[in-house]
Design a protein around this motif. Structure first.
Motif, PDB file in Angstrom:
ATOM      1  N   SER A  43       3.693  28.597 104.562  1.00 25.21           N
ATOM      2  CA  SER A  43       3.551  29.549 105.663  1.00 25.21           C
ATOM      3  C   SER A  43       4.149  29.046 106.972  1.00 25.21           C
ATOM      4  O   SER A  43       4.399  29.845 107.872  1.00 25.21           O
ATOM      5  N   GLU A  44       4.394  27.727 107.099  1.00 25.25           N
ATOM      6  CA  GLU A  44       4.838  27.187 108.382  1.00 25.25           C
ATOM      7  C   GLU A  44       6.230  26.562 108.352  1.00 25.25           C
ATOM      8  O   GLU A  44       6.741  26.176 109.409  1.00 25.25           O
ATOM      9  N   THR A  45       6.843  26.431 107.180  1.00 23.16           N
ATOM     10  CA  THR A  45       8.158  25.796 107.095  1.00 23.16           C
ATOM     11  C   THR A  45       9.094  26.643 106.247  1.00 23.16           C
ATOM     12  O   THR A  45       8.678  27.619 105.604  1.00 23.16           O
ATOM     13  N   THR A  46      10.365  26.256 106.241  1.00 29.74           N
ATOM     14  CA  THR A  46      11.362  26.920 105.392  1.00 29.74           C
ATOM     15  C   THR A  46      11.728  26.057 104.192  1.00 29.74           C
ATOM     16  O   THR A  46      12.729  26.322 103.521  1.00 29.74           O
ATOM     17  N   LEU A  47      10.944  25.035 103.916  1.00 28.03           N
ATOM     18  CA  LEU A  47      11.204  24.195 102.750  1.00 28.03           C
ATOM     19  C   LEU A  47      11.199  25.034 101.478  1.00 28.03           C
ATOM     20  O   LEU A  47      10.437  25.996 101.347  1.00 28.03           O
ATOM     21  N   SER A  48      12.040  24.667 100.539  1.00 23.76           N
ATOM     22  CA  SER A  48      12.058  25.356  99.256  1.00 23.76           C
ATOM     23  C   SER A  48      10.776  25.056  98.495  1.00 23.76           C
ATOM     24  O   SER A  48      10.081  24.066  98.770  1.00 23.76           O
ATOM     25  N   VAL A  88      -4.589  29.592  93.541  1.00 26.99           N
ATOM     26  CA  VAL A  88      -4.513  30.408  94.745  1.00 26.99           C
ATOM     27  C   VAL A  88      -4.583  31.899  94.431  1.00 26.99           C
ATOM     28  O   VAL A  88      -5.065  32.700  95.224  1.00 26.99           O
ATOM     29  N   GLY A  89      -4.083  32.302  93.262  1.00 28.55           N
ATOM     30  CA  GLY A  89      -4.103  33.716  92.905  1.00 28.55           C
ATOM     31  C   GLY A  89      -2.797  34.430  93.173  1.00 28.55           C
ATOM     32  O   GLY A  89      -2.714  35.653  93.027  1.00 28.55           O
ATOM     33  N   ALA A  90      -1.769  33.699  93.573  1.00 25.38           N
ATOM     34  CA  ALA A  90      -0.445  34.276  93.795  1.00 25.38           C
ATOM     35  C   ALA A  90       0.586  33.170  93.588  1.00 25.38           C
ATOM     36  O   ALA A  90       0.307  31.997  93.845  1.00 25.38           O
ATOM     37  N   ARG A  91       1.775  33.537  93.135  1.00 26.85           N
ATOM     38  CA  ARG A  91       2.838  32.552  92.996  1.00 26.85           C
ATOM     39  C   ARG A  91       3.274  32.080  94.382  1.00 26.85           C
ATOM     40  O   ARG A  91       3.100  32.798  95.370  1.00 26.85           O
ATOM     41  N   PRO A  92       3.854  30.890  94.486  1.00 26.10           N
ATOM     42  CA  PRO A  92       4.244  30.377  95.806  1.00 26.10           C
ATOM     43  C   PRO A  92       5.149  31.333  96.587  1.00 26.10           C
ATOM     44  O   PRO A  92       4.953  31.526  97.793  1.00 26.10           O
ATOM     45  N   GLU A  93       6.130  31.931  95.931  1.00 23.31           N
ATOM     46  CA  GLU A  93       7.033  32.846  96.636  1.00 23.31           C
ATOM     47  C   GLU A  93       6.286  34.055  97.167  1.00 23.31           C
ATOM     48  O   GLU A  93       6.530  34.524  98.282  1.00 23.31           O
ATOM     49  N   ARG A  94       5.357  34.582  96.380  1.00 18.11           N
ATOM     50  CA  ARG A  94       4.562  35.734  96.796  1.00 18.11           C
ATOM     51  C   ARG A  94       3.667  35.358  97.975  1.00 18.11           C
ATOM     52  O   ARG A  94       3.523  36.112  98.945  1.00 18.11           O
ATOM     53  N   TYR A  95       3.059  34.187  97.889  1.00 17.48           N
ATOM     54  CA  TYR A  95       2.207  33.723  98.985  1.00 17.48           C
ATOM     55  C   TYR A  95       3.013  33.625 100.275  1.00 17.48           C
ATOM     56  O   TYR A  95       2.556  34.059 101.330  1.00 17.48           O
ATOM     57  N   LEU A 132       3.728  37.086 101.787  1.00 11.19           N
ATOM     58  CA  LEU A 132       2.548  37.667 102.434  1.00 11.19           C
ATOM     59  C   LEU A 132       2.235  36.961 103.741  1.00 11.19           C
ATOM     60  O   LEU A 132       1.850  37.593 104.733  1.00 11.19           O
ATOM     61  N   ALA A 133       2.404  35.634 103.760  1.00 17.37           N
ATOM     62  CA  ALA A 133       2.043  34.873 104.947  1.00 17.37           C
ATOM     63  C   ALA A 133       3.029  35.063 106.089  1.00 17.37           C
ATOM     64  O   ALA A 133       2.643  35.014 107.258  1.00 17.37           O
ATOM     65  N   LEU A 134       4.301  35.298 105.782  1.00 20.62           N
ATOM     66  CA  LEU A 134       5.332  35.361 106.808  1.00 20.62           C
ATOM     67  C   LEU A 134       5.748  36.773 107.192  1.00 20.62           C
ATOM     68  O   LEU A 134       6.421  36.967 108.202  1.00 20.62           O
ATOM     69  N   ASP A 135       5.353  37.759 106.400  1.00 21.34           N
ATOM     70  CA  ASP A 135       5.750  39.124 106.684  1.00 21.34           C
ATOM     71  C   ASP A 135       5.185  39.573 108.033  1.00 21.34           C
ATOM     72  O   ASP A 135       3.971  39.564 108.230  1.00 21.34           O
ATOM     73  N   PRO A 136       6.017  39.960 109.011  1.00 18.69           N
ATOM     74  CA  PRO A 136       5.503  40.368 110.317  1.00 18.69           C
ATOM     75  C   PRO A 136       4.775  41.695 110.287  1.00 18.69           C
ATOM     76  O   PRO A 136       4.018  42.020 111.210  1.00 18.69           O
ATOM     77  N   GLU A 137       5.010  42.505 109.267  1.00 23.98           N
ATOM     78  CA  GLU A 137       4.329  43.792 109.154  1.00 23.98           C
ATOM     79  C   GLU A 137       3.147  43.672 108.203  1.00 23.98           C
ATOM     80  O   GLU A 137       3.245  43.039 107.161  1.00 23.98           O
ATOM     81  N   PRO A 138       2.005  44.272 108.540  1.00 23.80           N
ATOM     82  CA  PRO A 138       0.860  44.245 107.625  1.00 23.80           C
ATOM     83  C   PRO A 138       1.230  44.825 106.270  1.00 23.80           C
ATOM     84  O   PRO A 138       1.784  45.913 106.192  1.00 23.80           O
ATOM     85  N   ARG A 139       0.932  44.088 105.221  1.00 24.75           N
ATOM     86  CA  ARG A 139       1.190  44.538 103.859  1.00 24.75           C
ATOM     87  C   ARG A 139      -0.150  44.615 103.140  1.00 24.75           C
ATOM     88  O   ARG A 139      -0.686  43.607 102.720  1.00 24.75           O
ATOM     89  N   PRO A 140      -0.718  45.825 103.000  1.00 22.44           N
ATOM     90  CA  PRO A 140      -2.067  45.928 102.443  1.00 22.44           C
ATOM     91  C   PRO A 140      -2.171  45.309 101.055  1.00 22.44           C
ATOM     92  O   PRO A 140      -1.296  45.482 100.210  1.00 22.44           O
ATOM     93  N   PRO A 149      -7.464  32.992 106.361  1.00 17.05           N
ATOM     94  CA  PRO A 149      -6.970  33.525 107.625  1.00 17.05           C
ATOM     95  C   PRO A 149      -5.560  34.092 107.554  1.00 17.05           C
ATOM     96  O   PRO A 149      -5.207  34.992 108.303  1.00 17.05           O
ATOM     97  N   GLU A 150      -4.744  33.600 106.637  1.00 13.84           N
ATOM     98  CA  GLU A 150      -3.374  34.090 106.543  1.00 13.84           C
ATOM     99  C   GLU A 150      -3.310  35.514 106.001  1.00 13.84           C
ATOM    100  O   GLU A 150      -2.285  36.170 106.091  1.00 13.84           O
ATOM    101  N   PHE A 151      -4.422  35.986 105.422  1.00 14.96           N
ATOM    102  CA  PHE A 151      -4.399  37.304 104.798  1.00 14.96           C
ATOM    103  C   PHE A 151      -5.292  38.328 105.483  1.00 14.96           C
ATOM    104  O   PHE A 151      -5.231  39.497 105.162  1.00 14.96           O
ATOM    105  N   ASP A 152      -6.132  37.921 106.432  1.00 13.03           N
ATOM    106  CA  ASP A 152      -7.121  38.883 106.930  1.00 13.03           C
ATOM    107  C   ASP A 152      -6.462  40.064 107.621  1.00 13.03           C
ATOM    108  O   ASP A 152      -6.978  41.161 107.597  1.00 13.03           O
ATOM    109  N   ARG A 153      -5.304  39.894 108.244  1.00 19.20           N
ATOM    110  CA  ARG A 153      -4.678  41.014 108.932  1.00 19.20           C
ATOM    111  C   ARG A 153      -4.016  41.985 107.968  1.00 19.20           C
ATOM    112  O   ARG A 153      -3.533  43.039 108.355  1.00 19.20           O
TER     113      ARG A 153
END
Length: 276
Positions: free
Chosen positions: A78-83, A107-114, A117-125, A248-252
């Motif tokens: 969620s905080e870096t651009t590392l592969s 976690v319940g999601a693949r790393p790419e999916r996580y 969701l964490a970086l998307d600026p628009e709320p994704r329900p 916290p990364e998902f509450d919004r």
């Protein structure tokens, strides 16, 4: 006369030893750590450390290490651009496929999916059921916190086991202490975990900041019904797992907006959370 288990939990020398072991886990989580290496850092035998560690944290040293690695992986996603491959190596996994499989399970999601969701600026329900379904129950009660910080967030979630794996079955998000509500809980035993975090999560080394935590158990009877459980959060300690700091990364991205930080308490958003 104290029992052996009580001594393992309260003896100051053993508590200091376990805390040394936890610092080692945070400092060296990138390495292929063995139980023997962790025990050596704590000046205990592996057997003695395992018993004291479980008595004080509720889990084993290597499972605590796995939780640290997942926390660090989520932070890097969620905080870096590392592969994803680089993150696997950064968190102690020398096989990216093993990392992908472990992350997805825990976690319940693949790393790419996580990361999406964490970086998307628009709320994704996320898929969220807002009302109990037939034959399901709910859990409600009051959250009390020993100390309050303006703008704090309180996360409550139900998991199938004492160590959270995958997405929670149900969750609620509060802007302040007060009533919470977990809905659509299937019949069975559920492990409830709650944590309070600062308004801007600070991630000091070697451990992330949690203001207060609580755990509880709930039994939902067949046919539904409501279970009342009040939760009294206690100040967080170094021995607490960083289990809920992914929420916290998902509450919004819940179906309805979460109350803005700093406002007085408003009802949280209860429901079943999936990553589908």
């Amino acid at each position: 006369m104290q029992s052996a288990e009580t001594t393992l939990s309260t003896d100051p020398l053993l508590r200091a030893a376990v805390e040394r072991a936890i610092v080692t886990l945070w400092d060296r989580h990138r390495e292929p750590l063995s139980l023997s290496a962790v025990a050596q850092s704590a000046d205990l035998s592996p057997f003695r450390l395992s018993r004291a560690f479980r008595a004080q944290t509720g889990t084993s040293p290597l499972r605590f290490l796995a939780a640290i690695r997942m926390y660090q992986a989520k932070r890097l996603l969620s905080e870096t651009t590392l592969s994803v491959t680089d993150i696997a190596f950064e968190t102690g996994y020398h096989n990216p496929r093993t990392f992908d499989r472990t992350f997805t399970t825990r976690v319940g999601a693949r790393p790419e999916r996580y990361r999406t969701l964490a970086l998307d600026p628009e709320p994704r329900p996320l898929t969220c059921t807002q009302h109990p379904t037939p034959r399901r129950g709910s859990m409600r009660g009051l959250i009390r916190v020993p100390l309050q910080t303006p703008g704090m967030r309180i996360y409550i979630a139900a998991f199938t086991g004492p160590i959270p794996r995958g997405a929670p079955i149900a969750r609620d998000v509060l802007a302040a202490p007060g009533p919470y509500h977990l809905t659509a809980l299937p019949p069975g035993h559920w492990h409830i975990r709650a944590t309070a975090v600062p308004p801007t999560p600070h991630r000091p080394h070697p451990q992330p900041q949690q203001l207060a935590v609580a755990t509880a158990h709930a039994l939902v009877q067949r046919g539904g019904g409501n279970v009342n459980v009040d939760l009294e959060l206690r100040p967080a300690e170094v021995t607490d797992l960083p289990t809920l700091l992914s929420l916290p990364e998902f509450d919004r991205r819940a179906t309805h907006p979460v109350p803005p930080l700093g406002l007085v308490f408003q009802p949280g958003l209860a429901g079943v959370w999936t990553t589908a």
